[in-house]
Design an enzyme around this catalytic site. Structure first.
Site, mmCIF file in Angstrom:
data_model
loop_
_atom_site.group_PDB
_atom_site.id
_atom_site.type_symbol
_atom_site.label_atom_id
_atom_site.label_comp_id
_atom_site.label_asym_id
_atom_site.label_seq_id
_atom_site.Cartn_x
_atom_site.Cartn_y
_atom_site.Cartn_z
ATOM 1 N N LYS A 78 0.833 -1.217 0.000
ATOM 2 C CA LYS A 78 0.000 0.000 0.000
ATOM 3 C C LYS A 78 0.868 1.268 0.000
ATOM 4 C CE LYS A 78 -3.008 3.156 0.699
ATOM 5 N NZ LYS A 78 -4.125 3.549 -0.112
ATOM 6 N N CYS A 122 -3.535 10.977 1.492
ATOM 7 C CA CYS A 122 -2.792 9.728 1.267
ATOM 8 C C CYS A 122 -1.431 10.004 0.686
ATOM 9 C CB CYS A 122 -3.582 8.833 0.317
ATOM 10 S SG CYS A 122 -5.293 8.736 0.790
HETATM 11 N N1 SAJ Z 1 -2.019 14.950 -8.905
HETATM 12 C C1 SAJ Z 1 -1.148 15.676 -9.697
HETATM 13 N N2 SAJ Z 1 -0.828 15.188 -10.940
HETATM 14 C C2 SAJ Z 1 -1.364 14.011 -11.398
HETATM 15 C C3 SAJ Z 1 -2.240 13.272 -10.570
HETATM 16 C C4 SAJ Z 1 -2.543 13.768 -9.330
HETATM 17 O O1 SAJ Z 1 -0.635 16.742 -9.316
HETATM 18 O O2 SAJ Z 1 -1.045 13.661 -12.557
HETATM 19 C C5 SAJ Z 1 -2.357 15.461 -7.560
HETATM 20 C C6 SAJ Z 1 -3.859 15.694 -7.348
HETATM 21 O O3 SAJ Z 1 -4.255 16.940 -7.824
HETATM 22 C C7 SAJ Z 1 -3.957 15.579 -5.824
HETATM 23 C C8 SAJ Z 1 -2.913 14.516 -5.497
HETATM 24 O O4 SAJ Z 1 -2.040 14.468 -6.608
HETATM 25 O O5 SAJ Z 1 -3.586 16.789 -5.208
HETATM 26 C C9 SAJ Z 1 -3.471 13.134 -5.224
HETATM 27 O O6 SAJ Z 1 -4.522 12.849 -6.137
HETATM 28 P P1 SAJ Z 1 -4.735 11.396 -6.783
HETATM 29 O O7 SAJ Z 1 -5.957 11.472 -7.616
HETATM 30 O O8 SAJ Z 1 -3.492 10.962 -7.438
HETATM 31 O O9 SAJ Z 1 -4.909 10.434 -5.546
HETATM 32 P P2 SAJ Z 1 -5.862 10.431 -4.242
HETATM 33 O O10 SAJ Z 1 -5.062 10.976 -3.087
HETATM 34 O O11 SAJ Z 1 -7.173 11.048 -4.502
HETATM 35 O O12 SAJ Z 1 -6.056 8.852 -4.040
HETATM 36 C C10 SAJ Z 1 -4.907 8.038 -3.891
HETATM 37 C C11 SAJ Z 1 -5.035 6.816 -4.811
HETATM 38 N N3 SAJ Z 1 -3.779 6.081 -4.814
HETATM 39 C C12 SAJ Z 1 -3.053 5.883 -5.937
HETATM 40 O O13 SAJ Z 1 -3.383 6.323 -7.023
HETATM 41 C C13 SAJ Z 1 -1.802 5.079 -5.788
HETATM 42 C C14 SAJ Z 1 -6.156 5.912 -4.296
HETATM 43 O O14 SAJ Z 1 -6.244 4.740 -5.079
HETATM 44 C C15 SAJ Z 1 -5.907 5.555 -2.825
HETATM 45 O O15 SAJ Z 1 -6.951 4.764 -2.298
HETATM 46 C C16 SAJ Z 1 -5.823 6.833 -2.032
HETATM 47 O O16 SAJ Z 1 -4.749 7.637 -2.552
HETATM 48 C C17 SAJ Z 1 -5.552 6.466 -0.582
HETATM 49 O O17 SAJ Z 1 -6.498 6.547 0.244
HETATM 50 O O18 SAJ Z 1 -4.430 6.011 -0.301
#
Ligand code: SAJ
Length: 451
Positions: A246, A300
Site C-alpha cells: 500500500k 494519502c
Molecule cells: N495529482 C497531480 N498530478 C497528477 C495526478 C494527481 O498533481 O497527474 C495530484 C492531485 O491533484 C492531488 C494529489 O495528486 O492533489 C493526489 O490525487 P490522486 O488522484 O493521485 O490520488 P488520491 O489521493 O485522490 O487517491 C490516492 C489513490 N492512490 C493511488 O493512485 C496510488 C487511491 O487509489 C488511494 O486509495 C488513495 O490515494 C488512498 O487513500 O491512499
C-alpha cells in the site's frame, strides 16, 4: 438512484451490462448464507462509510462506529457528510432497510474492519493513536471466531502490533501469531484500501485487493469478508508485505507526480510550455508522464510516503526528495503570482479552486488552500477565492480579512490576476475571452487542454 444487480450464483453486486453505475439495481439479498452475518466497521470516514454501505447493500448487518456524534447522527439519518458519487443513494437505501446502523461504541460482530485515520506527527513519524483507540474499543466485544481487519494505511509492523495489543487486552483469547491455525481464536489481517476519491463506490467493488494475514488462516478469514461484495481479484500475502504494498503504491504515484512537477520548474526556467512537452513525450510508446499541478494534496499521497521514509531513512533518498519536490510546489506558484502582481499597484488576485483535486469537495492537505493562505500573508489587499464544490471559505482561510469567498464568474470579473489552482470541470465553462483579458497563472494545465 443506485442500482445493483446480483448474479444468480453469488450475492456480489454486479454492475449490469446495460446500466451505468447510477442506474444499477439495489437489491438486498433476502437471506445471508455466509457465516459472516454481522460486520462492525470502526471509523465512518472516507473509506469506512462507503465500505459499511457496500456491505449493507449485500445483506450484511453492519454496525458503523464513529467517535464523532455528528457523524453517527448523519449516518443514521441516511445522510453522507461528504460528497462522493452514488454514496448518498447507497447509504439511504442501507439505512432505510435497517442494514446499517451507526453507534459510538463497537458491538459484537463476526468481523471487524478498522478504517481510521493514520496521520503523522510533527516530525513526520506515523501517528497510530486512532488505531490503538480502535483496538481498545473493540477488544471487550471480541469472541472466538472473529476476524479483525485493519484497512487503515499503516507502517510495516502495525498489524502485528495491533494483534499484540488485542492479546494484551484479552488474555482469555488467542491471537496470531501462534503455532497452528486451530489455536487461533481471533484472526487478524491487513487489507489496505485503494479506492480513488470520486470513484469510490465502483472501485470498492471492482478493484483487486491485497490481503495480508498474520497467518495463512488469518488471510483466508479476511478474504471471506471481501468475497461478500468484491468483484476484483484477491491476492493473499503476509501482513507486512501488504502494509508495504500500500505504501509503495502511494509513493510510486508521488514520485511520478514529482517528476512532472520538476518538469514544470524546468520548463518555467527555459520558457517552454510543460503541458505541451509532456503531451509530446507521452507519444513515445514507453513514456507516460503524469500532470504537474500546484502540489500534491489529499490524505494519502502527501502523507503515506513518509511512513516508508521513517521506517528506512537511509534507503529512501528518492521517496523523500519526491515528497520535498511536491511539497515545495505551492511556494513556487505563490512566487509566480507575486512576480506578476508586482506589475499592478493594488492587484486583485482570484484563486480558482480550493479542494485538493478536481471535482471533489475534499480540502484535506489542499495545496490550493496553502497557496491562498501564503498569498494572504504576503499582504495582498484583495484575494478572491472561488470553488464551485464548496459553499464557504474553508476554516484555514476564514481568519484572513484580505480573502473573500465568491462566485467563479465574479472572481474572474473582478481580478487582475487569475490563478487556476484546481482543474474543476466547471471551470471549462469560463468564457475564454474573459479569462484571457486577465493575467493567468495556470497551475493545472486547464487552459492548455481546453484552450
Ligand atoms: N495529482 C497531480 N498530478 C497528477 C495526478 C494527481 O498533481 O497527474 C495530484 C492531485 O491533484 C492531488 C494529489 O495528486 O492533489 C493526489 O490525487 P490522486 O488522484 O493521485 O490520488 P488520491 O489521493 O485522490 O487517491 C490516492 C489513490 N492512490 C493511488 O493512485 C496510488 C487511491 O487509489 C488511494 O486509495 C488513495 O490515494 C488512498 O487513500 O491512499
Amino acid at each position: 438512484m443506485i442500482f445493483f444487480a446480483y448474479s444468480s450464483r453469488s450475492r456480489k453486486p454486479r454492475f449490469a451490462a446495460f446500466a451505468t453505475l447510477p442506474q444499477l439495481l439495489f437489491q438486498i439479498a433476502p437471506i445471508v448464507e455466509h457465516s459472516i452475518k454481522t460486520v462492525c466497521v470502526v471509523g465512518l470516514g472516507y473509506i469506512g462509510l462507503p465500505t459499511a454501505a457496500t456491505l449493507a447493500s449485500c445483506g450484511v448487518d453492519v454496525i458503523g462506529v464513529d467517535i464523532n456524534p455528528c457523524v453517527v447522527e448523519a449516518v443514521n439519518a441516511g445522510h453522507t457528510y461528504f460528497s462522493e458519487p452514488d454514496l448518498d443513494m447507497l447509504l439511504r437505501a442501507a439505512t432505510t432497510l435497517r442494514k446499517l446502523r451507526a453507534t459510538l461504541q463497537p458491538e459484537a460482530a463476526d468481523a471487524f474492519i478498522i478504517a481510521v485515520p493514520t496521520p503523522f506527527h510533527e516530525d513526520r513519524s506515523p501517528n497510530l493513536d486512532y488505531i490503538e483507540r480502535a483496538a481498545d474499543a473493540i477488544a471487550p466485544v471480541l469472541v472466538t471466531g472473529n476476524v479483525v481487519i485493519l484497512e487503515s494505511t499503516s507502517p510495516v509492523g502495525t498489524t502485528e502490533r495491533l494483534a499484540h495489543r488485542l492479546a494484551h487486552l484479552r488474555p482469555d483469547l488467542r491471537f496470531p501469531p501462534v503455532q497452528g491455525p486451530e489455536l487461533i481464536d481471533v484472526h487478524v489481517a491487513h487489507c489496505p484500501e485503494r479506492v480513488l476519491p470520486g470513484r469510490m463506490v465502483r472501485e470498492l467493488i471492482e478493484n483487486d485487493r491485497i490481503i495480508g494475514g498474520l497467518t495463512e488462516a488469518c488471510a483466508e478469514h479476511a478474504e471471506a469478508v471481501y468475497r461478500l461484495f468484491l468483484q476484483g481479484k484477491v491476492f493473499r500475502t503476509d501482513a507486512a508485505t501488504a502494509e508495504l504494498v500500500k505504501l509503495v503504491e502511494t509513493a510510486s504515484r508521488d514520485v511520478n507526480i514529482a517528476f512532472a512537477n520538476e518538469l514544470s520548474l524546468i520548463c518555467d526556467r527555459l520558457g517552454l510550455n510543460v503541458w505541451h512537452v509532456i503531451e509530446l513525450a507521452n507519444h513515445h510508446p514507453r513514456v507516460s508522464i503524469l500532470q504537474p499541478g500546484p502540489g500534491v494534496g489529499g490524505h494519502c499521497i502527501a502523507v503515506d510516503p513518509w511512513f516508508i521514509v521513517s521506517s528506512a531513512p537511509e534507503q529512501t533518498r528518492l521517496i523523500r526528495t519526491a515528497r520535498e519536490v511536491n511539497d515545495s510546489k505551492p511556494k513556487f506558484v505563490v512566487s509566480q503570482i507575486r512576480e506578476r502582481a508586482e506589475r499592478f499597484k493594488r492587484p486583485v488576485v482570484a484563486c480558482l479552486g480550493l479542494t485538493y483535486k478536481a471535482d471533489v469537495d475534499d480540502t484535506r492537505e489542499s495545496p490550493a488552500i496553502a497557496i491562498a493562505a501564503e498569498l494572504a500573508l504576503t499582504g495582498l489587499d484583495r484575494i478572491l477565492v472561488a470553488d464551485p464544490n464548496l459553499n464557504r471559505l474553508p476554516e484555514e482561510l476564514a481568519s484572513f480579512c484580505n480573502i473573500s469567498f465568491c462566485d467563479t464568474r465574479e472572481a474572474v470579473r473582478e481580478a487582475d490576476i487569475v490563478a487556476l489552482l484546481v482543474a474543476h470541470s466547471s471551470f471549462r465553462k469560463i468564457p475564454r475571452e474573459e479569462l484571457m483579458r486577465r493575467v493567468i497563472i495556470d497551475a493545472t494545465g486547464l487552459t492548455h487542454r481546453y484552450g
